[in-house]
Write an enzyme that holds these catalytic residues in place. Sequence first.
Site, PDB file in Angstrom:
ATOM      1  CG  ASP A 254     103.692 -11.546   1.209  1.00 19.01           C
ATOM      2  OD1 ASP A 254     103.371 -12.116   0.151  1.00 19.01           O
ATOM      3  OD2 ASP A 254     104.779 -11.748   1.781  1.00 19.01           O
TER       4      ASP A 254
ATOM      5  CG  ASP B 189     104.276 -21.685   0.217  1.00 17.58           C
ATOM      6  OD1 ASP B 189     104.969 -20.772  -0.249  1.00 17.58           O
ATOM      7  OD2 ASP B 189     103.030 -21.680   0.186  1.00 17.58           O
TER       8      ASP B 189
END
Length: 583
Positions: free
Chosen positions: A280, A438
């Site tokens: 990330d 998500d």
Amino acid sequence: MEAAPFSSSSPSIPRLRSSSPSTFLYSHHRSLRKKPLFNSNHFSIRASSNGDRVVTLLDYGAGNVRSVRNAIRFLGFDIKDVQKPEDILNASRLIFPGVGAFAAAIDVLNQNGMAEALCTYIERDRPFLGICLGLQLLFESSEENGPVKGLGLIPGTVGRFDSSNGFRVPHIGWNSVQVSKDAGILDDIGDRHVYFVHSYRAIPSEANKEWISSTCNYGVDFIASISKGNIHAVQFHPEKSGDVGLSVLRRFLGMPKSNSTKLAQGKASKLAKRVIACLDVRTNDKGDLVVTKGDQYDVREHTKEKEVRNLGKPVELAGQYYKDGADEVTFLNITGFRDFPLGDLPMLKVLRYTSENVFVPLTVGGGIRDFTDGNGRYYSSLEVASEYFRSGADKVSIGSDAVYAAEAYIRTGVKTGKSSLEQISRVYGNQAVVVSIDPRRVYLKNPDDVEFKAVKVKRPGPHGEGYAWYQCTVNGGREGRPIGAYELAKSVEQLGAGEILLNCIDCDGQGQGFDIDLIKLISDAVTIPVIASSGAGTVEHFSEVFQNTSASAALAAGIFHRKEVPILSVKEHLSKEGIEVRM
């Protein structure tokens, strides 16, 4: 759009044809051949006979060829790009790293006059290496968006894998090959895994058996490589197959075998489960690009300053994970691209620098969408994706934009062809498009309480609820949408997604294991590969997800960044559990 130039040296975005498949040229300038190109019963390398260190690269402008370039340079060779047909005919060695969709590729080759030159070059038995689509285009025709006529140099057709037999399409990952004849360039492979990513494959037959140097099994046997004289082509990606792939390139280029790169004998027998390292990436409060990790998507430390959690530099970490044995590396840009995706030069540089020394697949996600910049110029998602492919990405991951496209598709039942998902998969092939989902759990006492697919959960909710549906979110988990993960997955598969990256906000950063209920729900619902994400904390969590679901890969971030669980430990554990992995 105009056809792409035959050079990647220009900083401008490659402009491929993006018209619908029906507008592609489905005819060819020459009839299909009925006789062999030449007779040659022995392997011969002429690539280095003149002593030069130049490789001519036929880059028709689609997909990631930066890794091929980097691999060639890594081996000490210079590159000459094909600018005109004569460059092909004058080459001392030619590599054609075809990527993308068959029809788009043959269209560009025909329009630029390269197809005729390429056929002539191969007919003369000049040193040639085709990669992936560079193998498929040699055959008579393909079913992809077709039938579409190919170059007709090898008898046979290219057909789609059949997902009805339980095998996921695209065929993505590290598989074994069975070498059927002495092809020279395959001498160092042994029983090692090599990396494949494709939905279509060349079909073996009596008519083309003299060409076949190896096959691979994925439900059925297909052609993994061909070899005749100085003509070679491989369906797998040597530039993405680590040291074993570099050995294929080294052999083709006529380099002497190096004792320092001697490969250990492997034990590959089938498609391996993949272990993926995820980074990330975002800028911290000082403006530096860092690798961070969230706790249910919160990436700030729980301190007074609340600074962004900094776990390292992206290029350095990616390089280390490659050395540690990661099968893929995924970059998720979690703050960039808000207004100007192509203005995020630091992320593009991360891809470029990483691909110089990391020879496994790279995926990038964040902001792959249509947008208009501050000057009023419009950019399509295809143009945005093109820049990331040209910077080193092999796959792009689409999140929020895929949710909106799926909602529209469910509402209207119409595929407009305008969504980023549809645009990119049409030109680059669905194997280049990952959809990142998500979701978060919404607990229910009764599965009939919602219109979305609900499942019985192993762990009841806070009030004893025995069921849950998984609500999809956008904008980094900040906004819930009226669509479930099940409905989204089914829709994006129809729209052209080649793979699903399945996260779970509830499990993110918790280290308690993957959400098996969610992963089983989605992996059983679709026929494309599913990557399990969110929640890994021990090596046992990886074997659990592979033993209890149909996931093709498992991804982790924090436990790798913090060195709590090394990648090698995960693979050694999986191997002991009888789960095939690439070692």
